[in-house]
Design an enzyme around this catalytic site. Structure first.
Site, mmCIF file in Angstrom:
data_model
loop_
_atom_site.group_PDB
_atom_site.id
_atom_site.type_symbol
_atom_site.label_atom_id
_atom_site.label_comp_id
_atom_site.label_asym_id
_atom_site.label_seq_id
_atom_site.Cartn_x
_atom_site.Cartn_y
_atom_site.Cartn_z
ATOM 1 N N PHE A 168 0.857 -1.190 0.000
ATOM 2 C CA PHE A 168 0.000 0.000 0.000
ATOM 3 C C PHE A 168 0.889 1.235 0.000
ATOM 4 C CE2 PHE A 168 -2.544 3.445 1.638
ATOM 5 C CZ PHE A 168 -3.691 3.311 0.862
ATOM 6 N N ASP A 213 9.270 2.549 1.600
ATOM 7 C CA ASP A 213 8.098 3.270 2.089
ATOM 8 C C ASP A 213 7.985 2.996 3.585
ATOM 9 O OD1 ASP A 213 5.610 4.062 2.928
ATOM 10 O OD2 ASP A 213 4.555 3.425 1.113
ATOM 11 N N LYS A 242 2.736 9.693 8.503
ATOM 12 C CA LYS A 242 2.044 9.208 9.701
ATOM 13 C C LYS A 242 2.618 9.720 11.037
ATOM 14 C CE LYS A 242 -0.300 5.210 7.746
ATOM 15 N NZ LYS A 242 -1.705 5.465 8.039
HETATM 16 C C1 LIG Z 1 2.979 2.229 3.905
HETATM 17 C C2 LIG Z 1 2.061 3.357 3.545
HETATM 18 N N1 LIG Z 1 2.386 4.178 2.534
HETATM 19 C C3 LIG Z 1 1.611 5.202 2.173
HETATM 20 C C4 LIG Z 1 0.414 5.452 2.816
HETATM 21 C C5 LIG Z 1 -0.443 6.605 2.380
HETATM 22 O O1 LIG Z 1 -0.363 7.598 3.328
HETATM 23 P P1 LIG Z 1 -1.436 8.805 3.327
HETATM 24 O O2 LIG Z 1 -2.751 8.202 3.691
HETATM 25 O O3 LIG Z 1 -0.894 9.753 4.363
HETATM 26 O O4 LIG Z 1 -1.433 9.391 1.967
HETATM 27 C C6 LIG Z 1 0.035 4.622 3.883
HETATM 28 C C7 LIG Z 1 -1.244 4.847 4.574
HETATM 29 O O5 LIG Z 1 -1.799 3.995 5.220
HETATM 30 C C8 LIG Z 1 0.865 3.552 4.253
HETATM 31 O O6 LIG Z 1 0.549 2.728 5.247
#
Ligand SMILES: Cc1ncc(COP(=O)(O)O)c(C=O)c1O
Length: 397
Positions: free
Chosen positions: A136, A221, A250
């Site tokens: 994700f 990520d 986050k």
């Molecule tokens: C690993 C990861 N990358 C990217 C995102 C996307 O982040 P945002 O919701 O702040 O755009 C998330 C959100 O859950 C995530 O868990």
């Protein structure tokens, strides 16, 4: 307005992209939140791994209260001291690179994807990025394309070209997917939304080696795993490797919206002036919160605490696993990023927990995810497990 009236008004005024629980949250303190009716909840969702120091932590409140009357926002046309201070700290505690700031995880990943494209262009006209099944990376067009989940991409085609998906935790699959067009690998060190999936200890090392052999960027990520969540400031630090790019969001702002893409100093010039921007990226206000969070984590050795509390929590959950073998199929986690795989319906357990004053979340269908504030105490873990125990007794088939 009552809870019901607020829910009715949402139907009229807010696009229904979220299936919300029927509660209106009005206050938070540490690991606790209260709804409009005055009901108290133990919050093990923490804004989905965002409220790293819990709700209303004095250091965050003090930082933004001090900064707000001075300067909340100014354009990135100008320099600010909080932005520099944050970039400096992030560089010093990671791999000595430079930061591009945005407002969310998706935007941080978007910056990484753009950087990878420019890297590919300048090294033989390559453009393809390998990502993982069940990953994700966000909900913008490029990041939902990077996300290896059909259900996230459904109905938004045509997708952004240039992404290839392989099985997570499978080095041979990555090896096979690399071709003359490949320029980068984008991967979560531990998959969060995909179900708290922890790779083999040598997986990231294997990816690093492949990237070195083929001159690819290794882009991690760490939007969910970063900022002490797994018991190290960044999850890659468990695995003895250094990425070329890392994205954060986050937990970094302790509740304020910030995203960051860190890139090794050597590769930072791939995004020259004019190539990328964000109006709100790293305002003085959000930077003051992020600085407070990072400093608090370092000064109070929160990583060690997370490791201790994570082990304690996992041990307690394993106790439940033995007690309810027909309901639980396994516990996995690192630090305070913990998953409990269920044999029963996750949503039912989450709803019952809510009724009983415990906020948890389920992901990947049947995995309960626990990402509490990093300052959770033993007593709060005990209380959470007691509630879960009662709920599982009720929900087990
Ligand atoms: C690993 C990861 N990358 C990217 C995102 C996307 O982040 P945002 O919701 O702040 O755009 C998330 C959100 O859950 C995530 O868990």
């Amino acid at each position: 307005m009552t809870t019901n009236q607020i829910m009715e008004n949402y139907k009229r005024f807010v696009v229904h992209t979220y299936n919300r629980f029927p509660v209106v949250m009005v206050k938070g303190q540490g690991c606790l939140v209260w709804d409009l009716e005055g009901k108290k909840y133990l919050d093990l969702v923490a804004g989905v791994a965002v409220n790293s120091l819990g709700h209303a932590h004095p250091c965050v409140v003090e930082a933004i209260s001090k900064q707000a009357p001075e300067l909340i926002h100014t354009s990135n046309l100008y320099y600010t001291i909080p932005q520099l201070e944050l970039a400096k700290r992030l560089s010093q505690i990671s791999f000595g690179g430079k930061a591009f700031f945005a407002n969310s995880g998706a935007e941080a990943n978007e910056a990484a994807i753009k950087l990878a494209r420019r890297f590919g262009k300048t090294t033989g006209g390559r453009h393809e990025i390998i990502t993982m099944n069940n990953s994700f990376h966000g909900r913008t067009m490029a990041t939902l394309t990077a996300t290896g989940q059909k259900k996230i991409q459904k109905d938004f085609d045509p997708l952004v070209p240039g992404f290839k998906y392989v099985e997570f935790n499978n080095i041979s699959a990555v090896k096979e997917a690399i071709n003359k067009n490949t320029c980068a690998i984008l991967v979560e060190p531990i998959q969060g939304e995909g179900g708290v999936n922890i790779p083999a200890n040598d997986y990231l090392q294997g990816l690093r080696t492949l990237c070195d052999e083929h001159n690819l960027l290794l882009m991690l990520d760490e939007v969910q795993t970063g900022i002490a969540r797994t018991g190290r400031m960044f999850a890659y630090q468990h695995y003895g490797i250094i990425p070329d790019v890392m994205t954060l969001a986050k937990g970094l702002g302790g509740g304020l919206p910030i995203g960051a893409m860190l890139v090794s100093a050597k590769k930072a010039d791939l995004l020259p002036s004019g190539s990328h921007a964000s109006t709100f990226g790293a305002t003085p206000l959000v930077c003051s919160a992020a600085i407070a969070v990072v400093d608090y984590i370092i000064e109070h050795n929160i990583c060690a605490l997370v490791e201790q509390m994570g082990e304690y929590f996992v041990a307690k959950l394993q106790g439940l696993s033995q007690k309810y073998p027909t309901a639980i199929s396994g516990i996995r986690g690192k630090g305070l990023m913990i998953g409990m795989a269920l044999k029963i319906n996750g949503a039912t357990v989450v709803n019952e927990c809510l009724t009983n004053g415990l906020l948890i979340n389920s992901t990947a269908g049947d995995v309960l995810r626990f990402v509490p504030p990093l300052i959770i105490t033993r007593e709060e873990i005990d209380e959470s497990v007691e509630i879960l125990d009662r709920v599982l007794l009720l929900c087990q088939s």
